[in-house]
Design an enzyme around this catalytic site. Structure first.
Site, mmCIF file in Angstrom:
data_model
loop_
_atom_site.group_PDB
_atom_site.id
_atom_site.type_symbol
_atom_site.label_atom_id
_atom_site.label_comp_id
_atom_site.label_asym_id
_atom_site.label_seq_id
_atom_site.Cartn_x
_atom_site.Cartn_y
_atom_site.Cartn_z
ATOM 1 N N ASN A 1 0.794 -1.232 0.000
ATOM 2 C CA ASN A 1 0.000 0.000 0.000
ATOM 3 C C ASN A 1 0.828 1.284 0.000
ATOM 4 O O ASN A 1 0.352 2.329 -0.433
ATOM 5 C CB ASN A 1 -0.999 0.004 1.165
ATOM 6 C CG ASN A 1 -0.347 -0.212 2.506
ATOM 7 O OD1 ASN A 1 0.749 -0.754 2.611
ATOM 8 N ND2 ASN A 1 -1.025 0.209 3.562
ATOM 9 N N LYS B 1 12.782 -7.652 0.426
ATOM 10 C CA LYS B 1 11.786 -8.411 -0.325
ATOM 11 C C LYS B 1 10.531 -7.558 -0.419
ATOM 12 O O LYS B 1 9.774 -7.425 0.537
ATOM 13 C CB LYS B 1 11.486 -9.737 0.389
ATOM 14 C CG LYS B 1 10.983 -10.860 -0.540
ATOM 15 C CD LYS B 1 9.623 -10.617 -1.149
ATOM 16 C CE LYS B 1 8.510 -10.817 -0.145
ATOM 17 N NZ LYS B 1 7.144 -10.707 -0.808
ATOM 18 N N GLY C 1 2.942 -5.455 7.762
ATOM 19 C CA GLY C 1 1.913 -6.236 7.092
ATOM 20 C C GLY C 1 0.867 -6.701 8.080
ATOM 21 O O GLY C 1 0.650 -6.074 9.126
ATOM 22 N N SER C 2 0.229 -7.809 7.775
ATOM 23 C CA SER C 2 -0.873 -8.291 8.601
ATOM 24 C C SER C 2 -0.372 -8.844 9.929
ATOM 25 O O SER C 2 0.763 -9.325 10.043
ATOM 26 C CB SER C 2 -1.649 -9.377 7.858
ATOM 27 O OG SER C 2 -0.908 -10.586 7.807
ATOM 28 N N VAL D 1 0.547 -12.718 9.694
ATOM 29 C CA VAL D 1 1.873 -13.012 9.133
ATOM 30 C C VAL D 1 2.963 -12.556 10.096
ATOM 31 O O VAL D 1 3.970 -13.246 10.292
ATOM 32 C CB VAL D 1 2.043 -12.346 7.755
ATOM 33 C CG1 VAL D 1 3.468 -12.528 7.240
ATOM 34 C CG2 VAL D 1 1.048 -12.928 6.759
ATOM 35 N N GLY D 2 2.775 -11.404 10.719
ATOM 36 C CA GLY D 2 3.758 -10.911 11.675
ATOM 37 C C GLY D 2 3.979 -11.869 12.826
ATOM 38 O O GLY D 2 5.114 -12.078 13.285
ATOM 39 N N GLU E 1 5.400 -3.914 12.423
ATOM 40 C CA GLU E 1 4.338 -2.903 12.356
ATOM 41 C C GLU E 1 3.184 -3.572 11.632
ATOM 42 O O GLU E 1 3.272 -3.860 10.439
ATOM 43 C CB GLU E 1 4.834 -1.651 11.621
ATOM 44 C CG GLU E 1 3.971 -0.425 11.860
ATOM 45 C CD GLU E 1 2.732 -0.400 10.986
ATOM 46 O OE1 GLU E 1 1.616 -0.612 11.535
ATOM 47 O OE2 GLU E 1 2.867 -0.192 9.778
ATOM 48 N N CYS F 1 -2.975 0.995 7.217
ATOM 49 C CA CYS F 1 -3.056 0.309 8.508
ATOM 50 C C CYS F 1 -3.645 1.191 9.598
ATOM 51 O O CYS F 1 -4.247 0.692 10.547
ATOM 52 C CB CYS F 1 -1.682 -0.205 8.923
ATOM 53 S SG CYS F 1 -0.430 1.081 9.092
ATOM 54 N N GLU G 1 -10.120 -5.868 10.764
ATOM 55 C CA GLU G 1 -9.565 -4.867 9.862
ATOM 56 C C GLU G 1 -10.216 -5.001 8.486
ATOM 57 O O GLU G 1 -10.118 -6.038 7.838
ATOM 58 C CB GLU G 1 -8.052 -5.040 9.753
ATOM 59 C CG GLU G 1 -7.368 -3.910 9.012
ATOM 60 C CD GLU G 1 -5.855 -4.003 9.073
ATOM 61 O OE1 GLU G 1 -5.194 -2.950 9.109
ATOM 62 O OE2 GLU G 1 -5.325 -5.133 9.094
#
Length: 475
Positions: A148, A171, A223-224, A227-228, A245, A279, A373
C-alpha cells in the site's frame, strides 16, 4: 523480465518462475519480475553477511552521505516514481507524489539523525571506573514490506538499517514490486559497498525463506498481524530481533462538544485515503448520542463529494482497490453489517476494483466491520451512550495502532490520551496521521519490537553495549 540485485550486480534468478505485475488501473500486465527461490535468497543473505564488516567500518558520516546520494536519485526521478506508484498500486497521483516527497524529506532526516545516535555516559558506583554505552548493529537485516506504500514503508526501514550498519536484503510485495527497483537503482548508483543492499522479488515463499535464514539477525516487517506473528515465531527459534508494524482497527471518538465540521472532514479523509487501504485508516467512528445525528449527516455529505475514478486524472479522490482479494474482504464486511442491521447511508457499490466510499450507521460490535480490519473505503459509525462508554468501545480491540478524539474539553482530551490503549492518540486530528519525527507503531496485535520514524527507527535497528573501564588498576 526484471532481474534481482545481489552483491552489487543485476543478476538473473536461479528460478524460472515469474510473477506478472498487474495494474489495478488498467487491469493489464505492466511488467514481470522473478519469483526468487531459496538459492537466490541464500546468495543475497550471504552477500549481506560479507558486507557487514565494510559497512561497520564506514563512519556514521559516510553512511549518511550514502543516504544523501539516495535522496538525490529520488529527487531526480520524482515524476517517474510517483507515476509508477499510481500505475502499480492505484492510489490517486497526488497521493503518490505526497508519498514520494515524504520519502525524500525523511531520507534526509535519517541521514542527519544517524550522525547523532549517541550512547550514554553512565555514572559508576566507583571512583576509578568509567562506564558508557554505545549502539551497535544487529547484522544482516530482512526488510519485508506491504503493497500500500511501496516506497515510504520500506524506505524508512532500509535507510535506518543502512545508517546503523545493518546490511539489507529487501523483499518487496508481489503486488507492487516495481517501485523497489527505484530503491535498488538509487543504492546501486551510490557509494554503498557491494552487498550492503540486496533486492529479491517474490511471493510469501520468498519471504519465508528469507525470514528462516539463520544469518538474518534483524527482521523489519510491515503487514498483517497474522503473518507478523508467524515471523515472530520463526525468529524466536534463533532469537533474531523483530521490528513488527502490523494491522489496526483504529477508532475516532467524537464527543458532544466536538467541532462537527472538522471531525467529519477528518473522518472522511481518514477512511478514504488510498481507498481506505492504510493500517491506520479510520476503521471505526464512535459518536456519543448528542452529536451522532449531526455528525453522520456531515460525514455522508462529504463522502458523497468524493470523486471516484481514474487515479491519473486531476480531481480524483479515490482510485481502484489493489486487487479482487482485498476488495472482497471489504465487500464481505459491508454485506455482513447490512445483514445484521446496519443502515447504508451512502456508497458500497462496486465496479471492477472501484468501491464507492460507504458510510454505515447503526453499527454494533457484533459486526465484522466493527471488529476486524476492513482495509477498504467503509466508514462504520457506532453510537456510544456516554464518554465513558466511548472510551470502553475504543479499547475493546486486540489492536492498538492509532486513535483520535474530537472534543473541546482540554480535561477530556488529556484523559482520553491517557486511557486509550494505542501507540498514537491524536486530539482533534484524524487517526490516519503520521509525521516524520513522531514514533509510529502500536500496542497488542498492532506491532512490537520498537517504533518506526526518525531516531526511534534508528534505535530499534541497534542493540546497546555497555562498556566499563577500570582506570584505577587492581585493588
Amino acid at each position: 523480465m526484471r532481474q534481482l540485485y545481489i552483491d552489487g550486480e543485476w543478476v538473473g534468478s536461479q528460478s524460472s518462475a515469474e510473477i506478472d505485475v498487474v495494474s489495478p488501473v488498467s487491469g493489464e500486465i505492466i511488467d514481470t519480475v522473478p519469483q526468487a527461490n531459496g538459492r537466490d535468497v541464500a546468495s543475497a543473505v550471504d552477500a549481506a553477511r560479507r558486507a557487514q564488516t565494510e559497512l561497520e567500518e564506514m563512519t556514521a558520516f559516510e553512511r549518511a552521505e550514502v543516504l544523501d546520494e539516495v535522496t538525490d536519485y529520488f529527487e531526480e526521478h520524482e515524476d517517474e516514481i510517483a507515476e509508477g506508484i499510481t500505475e502499480e498500486e492505484g492510489k490517486p497521483l497526488h497521493e503518490s507524489y505526497e508519498e514520494t516527497e515524504y520519502v525524500i524529506e525523511s531520507s534526509e532526516d535519517y541521514a542527519h539523525d544517524a550522525i547523532r545516535l549517541f550512547g550514554d555516559v553512565v555514572p559508576s558506583e566507583w571512583r576509578d571506573k568509567f562506564a558508557y554505552t554505545q549502539r551497535e548493529p544487529y547484522g544482516p537485516c530482512a526488510v519485508i514490506s506491504p503493497w500500500n506504500f511501496p516506497l515510504e514503508i520500506p524506505g524508512g526501514s532500509i535507510y535506518s538499517a543502512i545508517a546503523t550498519a545493518n546490511p539489507v536484503v529487501f523483499k518487496p510485495p508481489e503486488e507492487t514490486p516495481l517501485t523497489a527497483y527505484h530503491i535498488a537503482e538509487a543504492f546501486a548508483q551510490s557509494s554503498l559497498p557491494d552487498g550492503a543492499f540486496n533486492l529479491v522479488t517474490g511471493d510469501g515463499e520468498t519471504g519465508a525463506s528469507l525470514v528462516a535464514n539463520d544469518d538474518i539477525r534483524l527482521i523489519a516487517f510491515t503487514g498483517s498481524s497474522a503473518v507478523g506473528q508467524e515471523i515472530a515465531k520463526t525468529a524466536a527459534e534463533r532469537n533474531a530481533q523483530c521490528l513488527l508494524e502490523l494491522g489496526g482497527k483504529d477508532p475516532i471518538v467524537v464527543l458532544d462538544d466536538a467541532d462537527v465540521e472538522h471531525a467529519a472532514n477528518s473522518i472522511v479523509s481518514g477512511s478514504n485515503w488510498n481507498a481506505g487501504q492504510v493500517c491506520c485508516a479510520t476503521e471505526r467512528v464512535i459518536a456519543t448520542e448528542g452529536v451522532h445525528d449531526e455528525l453522520v449527516d456531515a460525514i455522508v455529505e462529504r463522502t458523497e463529494d468524493l470523486v471516484l475514478g481514474d487515479p491519473f486524472e486531476d480531481g480524483v479522490d479515490v482510485g481502484p482497490m489493489i486487487s479482487e482479494r482485498i476488495q472482497s474482504k471489504a465487500r464481505a464486511h459491508f454485506d455482513d453489517a447490512v445483514e445484521r442491521g446496519a443502515t447504508v447511508r451512502t456508497g458500497g457499490e462496486t465496479d471492477g476494483l472501484f468501491f464507492a466510499p460507504a458510510v454505515l450507521d447503526d453499527v454494533t460490535e457484533e459486526m465484522a466491520v466493527a471488529t476486524e480490519e476492513t482495509f477498504g473505503p467503509v466508514t462504520p459509525v457506532i453510537t456510544a451512550s456516554s464518554y465513558e462508554e466511548a472510551i470502553e468501545i475504543a479499547n475493546r480491540s486486540p489492536y492498538g495502532l492509532q486513535a483520535a478524539v474530537f472534543t473541546d474539553s482540554l480535561e477530556r482530551a488529556h484523559d482520553a490520551a491517557n486511557r486509550i490503549k494505542a501507540g498514537g492518540v491524536f486530539i482533534n486530528e484524524t487517526n490516519n496521521y503520521w509525521e516524520r519525527l513522531l514514533p509510529f507503531g502500536g500496542y497488542g496485535e498492532s506491532g512490537s519490537g520498537g517504533r518506526y520514524g526518525s531516531k526511534w527507527h534508528l534505535e530499534a535497528m541497534t542493540q546497546v553495549k555497555s562498556v566499563m573501564m577500570n582506570y584505577g588498576g587492581a585493588e
